[in-house]
Design a protein around this motif. Structure first.
Motif, PDB file in Angstrom:
ATOM      1  N   PRO A   2       0.832  -1.212   0.000  1.00  0.00           N
ATOM      2  CA  PRO A   2       0.000   0.000   0.000  1.00  0.00           C
ATOM      3  C   PRO A   2       0.856   1.247   0.000  1.00  0.00           C
ATOM      4  CG  PRO A   2      -0.815  -1.579   1.595  1.00  0.00           C
ATOM      5  CD  PRO A   2       0.438  -2.159   1.034  1.00  0.00           C
ATOM      6  N   ALA A   3       1.967   1.205   0.717  1.00  0.00           N
ATOM      7  CA  ALA A   3       2.793   2.405   0.797  1.00  0.00           C
ATOM      8  C   ALA A   3       3.349   2.774  -0.577  1.00  0.00           C
ATOM      9  CB  ALA A   3       3.940   2.171   1.772  1.00  0.00           C
ATOM     10  N   ASP A   4       3.723   1.764  -1.367  1.00  0.00           N
ATOM     11  CA  ASP A   4       4.243   2.058  -2.709  1.00  0.00           C
ATOM     12  C   ASP A   4       3.145   2.586  -3.612  1.00  0.00           C
ATOM     13  OD1 ASP A   4       6.852   1.242  -2.130  1.00  0.00           O
ATOM     14  OD2 ASP A   4       6.186  -0.848  -2.234  1.00  0.00           O
ATOM     15  N   LEU A   5       1.958   1.969  -3.470  1.00  0.00           N
ATOM     16  CA  LEU A   5       0.826   2.463  -4.265  1.00  0.00           C
ATOM     17  C   LEU A   5       0.539   3.909  -3.899  1.00  0.00           C
ATOM     18  CD1 LEU A   5      -1.537  -0.617  -3.966  1.00  0.00           C
ATOM     19  CD2 LEU A   5      -0.108   0.035  -5.892  1.00  0.00           C
ATOM     20  N   ASP A   6       0.525   4.180  -2.575  1.00  0.00           N
ATOM     21  CA  ASP A   6       0.247   5.541  -2.131  1.00  0.00           C
ATOM     22  C   ASP A   6       1.278   6.510  -2.672  1.00  0.00           C
ATOM     23  OD1 ASP A   6      -1.958   4.811  -0.816  1.00  0.00           O
ATOM     24  OD2 ASP A   6      -1.129   4.952   1.213  1.00  0.00           O
ATOM     25  N   ARG A   7       2.545   6.050  -2.665  1.00  0.00           N
ATOM     26  CA  ARG A   7       3.608   6.950  -3.118  1.00  0.00           C
ATOM     27  C   ARG A   7       3.435   7.302  -4.599  1.00  0.00           C
ATOM     28  NH1 ARG A   7       8.973   5.738  -3.740  1.00  0.00           N
ATOM     29  NH2 ARG A   7       8.438   3.566  -3.352  1.00  0.00           N
ATOM     30  N   SER A   8       2.934   6.323  -5.375  1.00  0.00           N
ATOM     31  CA  SER A   8       2.813   6.574  -6.820  1.00  0.00           C
ATOM     32  C   SER A   8       1.756   7.637  -7.110  1.00  0.00           C
ATOM     33  CB  SER A   8       2.461   5.276  -7.549  1.00  0.00           C
ATOM     34  OG  SER A   8       1.118   4.934  -7.307  1.00  0.00           O
ATOM     35  N   CYS A   9       0.753   7.735  -6.237  1.00  0.00           N
ATOM     36  CA  CYS A   9      -0.302   8.712  -6.552  1.00  0.00           C
ATOM     37  C   CYS A   9      -0.304   9.876  -5.575  1.00  0.00           C
ATOM     38  CB  CYS A   9      -1.670   8.036  -6.585  1.00  0.00           C
ATOM     39  SG  CYS A   9      -2.162   7.318  -5.026  1.00  0.00           S
ATOM     40  N   ARG A  10       0.780  10.003  -4.780  1.00  0.00           N
ATOM     41  CA  ARG A  10       0.761  11.023  -3.734  1.00  0.00           C
ATOM     42  C   ARG A  10       0.563  12.423  -4.288  1.00  0.00           C
ATOM     43  NH1 ARG A  10       6.110  11.200  -0.630  1.00  0.00           N
ATOM     44  NH2 ARG A  10       5.324   9.395   0.473  1.00  0.00           N
ATOM     45  N   TRP A  11       1.390  12.798  -5.265  1.00  0.00           N
ATOM     46  CA  TRP A  11       1.335  14.194  -5.731  1.00  0.00           C
ATOM     47  C   TRP A  11       0.028  14.528  -6.435  1.00  0.00           C
ATOM     48  CZ3 TRP A  11       3.725  17.949  -3.693  1.00  0.00           C
ATOM     49  CH2 TRP A  11       4.943  17.731  -3.054  1.00  0.00           C
ATOM     50  N   PRO A  12      -0.430  13.708  -7.381  1.00  0.00           N
ATOM     51  CA  PRO A  12      -1.716  14.050  -8.008  1.00  0.00           C
ATOM     52  C   PRO A  12      -2.853  14.175  -6.994  1.00  0.00           C
ATOM     53  CG  PRO A  12      -0.630  12.329  -9.249  1.00  0.00           C
ATOM     54  CD  PRO A  12       0.191  12.544  -8.021  1.00  0.00           C
ATOM     55  N   VAL A  13      -2.934  13.203  -6.064  1.00  0.00           N
ATOM     56  CA  VAL A  13      -4.050  13.233  -5.117  1.00  0.00           C
ATOM     57  C   VAL A  13      -3.934  14.440  -4.195  1.00  0.00           C
ATOM     58  CG1 VAL A  13      -5.138  12.006  -3.215  1.00  0.00           C
ATOM     59  CG2 VAL A  13      -4.396  10.751  -5.226  1.00  0.00           C
ATOM     60  N   LEU A  14      -2.695  14.727  -3.724  1.00  0.00           N
ATOM     61  CA  LEU A  14      -2.536  15.867  -2.812  1.00  0.00           C
ATOM     62  C   LEU A  14      -2.816  17.182  -3.515  1.00  0.00           C
ATOM     63  CD1 LEU A  14       0.545  15.052  -0.597  1.00  0.00           C
ATOM     64  CD2 LEU A  14      -1.858  15.178   0.044  1.00  0.00           C
ATOM     65  N   VAL A  15      -2.328  17.303  -4.751  1.00  0.00           N
ATOM     66  CA  VAL A  15      -2.542  18.566  -5.467  1.00  0.00           C
ATOM     67  C   VAL A  15      -4.025  18.772  -5.745  1.00  0.00           C
ATOM     68  CG1 VAL A  15      -2.195  19.719  -7.670  1.00  0.00           C
ATOM     69  CG2 VAL A  15      -0.251  18.727  -6.466  1.00  0.00           C
TER      70      VAL A  15
END
Lengths: 226, 494
Positions: B26-39
């Protein structure tokens, strides 16, 4: 939370999270990767399928009753195209008749009565009248344009009163419509041919200089038909 | 840098060996979409507050029309559509897209690809929306409810969307467990519906406008797709993921879920024209709308029956779990709004409720209560997982829930009761119109109170989010800055 930098290295953080120590959100447990469990044993309940069938039947009945046969011209729920055609005139002649009925109800029915029978001794009838049911509409167009006064014999009865001129109030089309309506009104038993706006215009132009009302005597000198 | 976890492939071919187990952490999945989701999420939070401010202004004007009446830019006819567009396209769509990306990545077990394109798309969307909302405030609105964005703005939004959404579908296509989960069905529906209805709505009213009342038919259809198939799908996708996941209660029946999904997709979009019941439209359009709204009740039942165990299990875990509060409330609001919408489409009920506050009341219940709270609850659940850090203030989150739930409850109750009072008075020929208008005033002021509550809650959320982001930035930047400063003298000495 004041972490020192080595413990916050991405690798360490990832390891910590992978071990299940990741931060929960306001009391929520950490979410692992797997989607939520879904039971596959239970089928859709039969009563629901049955009720769905019943409601589909209701839907088709509702559309059949209120959908106007999916015709783009039907706007009232509950009507079909046939009801619409019965209510709204289709042809140009029907439209002229409908317009004539409106004009008659506004300008004529006060004296000649809504049933077209007039008032004894004062206002002659238009229903079944020998003056109306002539071969052509030349005389009654003139009457509508300039009005009429003095004695007149209609169907053998004497009438004597004044009819107002409508030259300035009614357009060629209005006069053609009302004359068509009077002559062709099947409800009154009339079945004479229509008048056209062009006929009215021709007579209006020909009698433009006339300022007085017609008398029966004058009109009898005018041919009923061109 | 050596990584203790098996590194996921950078978006290309998934490793065949890992097919049986989770292919990525999950952490790797989260990392892959971190910037788009946060922005996307961060921008939507800003718009949420901005829309709430405009919403308060618009609500006040309904009972105090003299306020700011002399300022062109803030007249009701401009503030109201600006607030609506800021809420729907500023907060709603980006927040929905952020959640869609995150949920799709999580449920598909595949890292997000196309991050750069997504960020570019978010920028295009923001430029378009800012132009559009400024244009509306400047008086360039098209004047068509729900489609007010001027011609120079709406294509930018569509372009931005088309740069963002397809990546979620790409992830779905590459999903690791081939069997998809319920949320994914609703997400795919939402992702495909939006460009279709948005483009059709704007083309048919702004670019190649239909003639006469057909424009209104296209607009009603567009609003229905947006409300039910776009926001409704996003609501259900979020709720279907978080409620069972957080409570651990299984969704009882996959077949019932399938039945619910298909009835939702087939009938959900048909009901638009009840908005214009009695208007000059072909009879079949209005009849089909009634039938569609009533048959959608089957989807509502299926959703309720499948999520009731989770909701039941949630009751025992509610204490202190703000995410659950938001999502439970969102589910109840969505169910209530759907049932009331079906009721409201019946001719006998419409006779009383048409042209009253009931219509905006139901819209608000579905948008703010259903989608709004679901999306916010999703944010509360997702953002800490992306940042690896919990929300700094539990108090602000609790305050946000209290205000948001209070606002939606107040708005729904006031507008529904107010609408019925108004409808009864309008139908009574003995009551003068001015009297009807006066009876409406207290309900309109209650609406203002609700909008103020919503604003307070949104502000709490924005502050909490900003606080969290600043704290994260500090933990990243301070060591980085220190590392930048400290080694230098060391190197100089060496």
């Amino acid at each position: 939370m004041k972490p020192v930098s080595p413990a916050r290295s991405p690798a360490a953080a990832r390891a910590a999270r992978a071990a299940g120590n990741a931060t929960g959100a306001l009391g929520a447990p950490d979410l692992d990767w797997a989607p939520p469990a879904v039971g596959t044993g239970a089928t859709t309940p039969l009563w629901l399928v049955g009720l769905f069938g019943v409601m589909l039947y209701w839907a088709t009945m509702y559309l059949d009753r209120n959908g106007g046969g999916f015709n783009p011209l039907v706007f009232n729920q509950g009507e079909l195209l046939a009801d619409l055609e019965a209510r709204v005139p289709r042809s140009e002649a029907d439209a002229l008749l409908a317009q004539g009925r409106r004009v008659y109800n506004v300008y004529c029915s006060a004296c000649h009565q809504p049933n077209g029978r007039g008032t004894p001794n004062q206002f002659p009838p238009v229903a079944g009248s020998d003056w109306v049911l002539t071969e052509g509409p030349n005389r009654i167009i003139r009457i509508v344009l300039n009005g009429m006064q003095g004695p007149i014999t209609v169907n053998g009865n004497q009438y004597n009163n004044v009819m107002l001129p409508w030259r300035d109030q009614l357009s060629d089309e209005d006069i053609a419509a009302v004359v068509t309506f009077i002559r062709g009104n099947a409800e009154w038993g009339n079945n004479a041919g229509p008048a056209t706006p062009a006929q009215v215009k021709a007579i209006r132009d020909a009698t433009a200089s006339r300022s007085t009302s017609w008398t029966a005597q004058e009109l009898l000198g005018i041919p009923v038909k061109d | 840098m050596s990584s203790p976890a098996p590194a996921p492939p950078p978006g290309a071919v998934p490793p065949p060996a890992a097919a049986s187990l989770a292919p990525a952490l999950p952490a790797d999945l989260d990392r892959s979409c971190r910037w788009p989701v946060l922005v996307l999420g961060g921008l939507s939070a800003g718009w949420l507050v901005f829309a709430a401010v405009l919403g308060v202004l618009a609500a006040i004007k309904l009972h105090a029309p003299g306020m700011l009446a002399n300022v062109d830019w803030l007249t009701y006819g401009r503030v109201q559509p600006a607030a609506w567009n800021a809420l729907v396209f500023g907060f709603g769509a980006p927040a929905g897209l952020a959640l869609a990306l995150w949920l799709m990545v999580r449920l598909s077990g595949v890292p997000l690809v196309g991050t750069g394109t997504i960020l570019f798309g978010a920028a295009v969307w923001q430029v378009g929306l800012k132009l559009g909302v400024l244009g509306i405030l400047a008086g360039d609105s098209t004047g068509i409810e729900g489609l007010e964005l001027p011609r120079y703005a709406s294509p930018l939004l569509l372009a931005g969307y088309l740069l963002i959404a397809p990546w979620a579908l790409v992830v779905f296509d590459r999903r690791q467990p081939r069997e998809s989960y319920l949320s994914q069905w609703y997400l795919v529906t939402a992702l495909l519906v939006f460009p279709w209805c948005f483009a059709s709505g704007y083309v048919l009213t702004s670019f190649l406008p239909l003639r006469g009342v057909l424009q209104a038919a296209a607009q009603a259809w567009y609003l229905q797709q947006l409300w039910v198939l776009w926001f409704g799908s996003l609501t259900l996708a979020t709720v279907f993921y978080f409620l069972p996941k957080l409570t651990g209660a299984a969704v009882p029946s996959r077949s019932l879920a399938l039945f619910g999904f298909w009835t939702f997709v087939v009938f959900g979009g048909l009901g638009g024209l009840t908005r214009y019941a009695g208007g000059p439209f072909p009879a079949w359009m209005l009849s089909l709308a009634v039938v569609g709204n009533v048959l959608t009740l089957f989807a509502v039942y299926a959703v309720g029956a499948n999520l009731l165990p989770s909701l039941h299990a949630a009751v025992s875990r509610l204490k202190g779990n703000v995410v659950l509060w938001f999502l439970g409330f969102a589910l109840l609001a969505w169910l209530a709004a759907s049932v009331l919408t079906a009721l409201n489409s019946l001719v006998t009920v419409r006779h009383l409720t048409h042209f009253t506050l009931v219509t905006p009341g139901l819209d608000q219940l579905a948008l703010l209560g259903g989608f709004g709270l679901a999306a916010l609850g999703g944010m509360y659940g997702v953002v800490p997982r992306l940042l690896g850090r919990d929300w700094p203030s539990r108090f602000l989150a609790t305050l946000h829930f209290g205000c948001a739930a209070g606002a939606v409850g107040l708005l729904a109750v006031a507008f529904l009761i107010g609408g019925l009072v108004q409808g009864a008075a309008l139908n009574n020929t003995d009551v003068a119109f001015l009297t009807v208008a006066k009876r409406y005033l207290p309900f309109a002021s209650t609406g203002t109170l609700a909008q103020l509550l919503w604003l307070v809650g949104s502000g709490a959320f924005a502050v909490n989010l900003l606080w969290l982001l600043v704290a994260c930035a500090r933990t990243v930047c301070v060591p980085a800055a220190r590392a930048l400063v400290e080694p230098l003298p060391a190197e100089g000495k060496a």
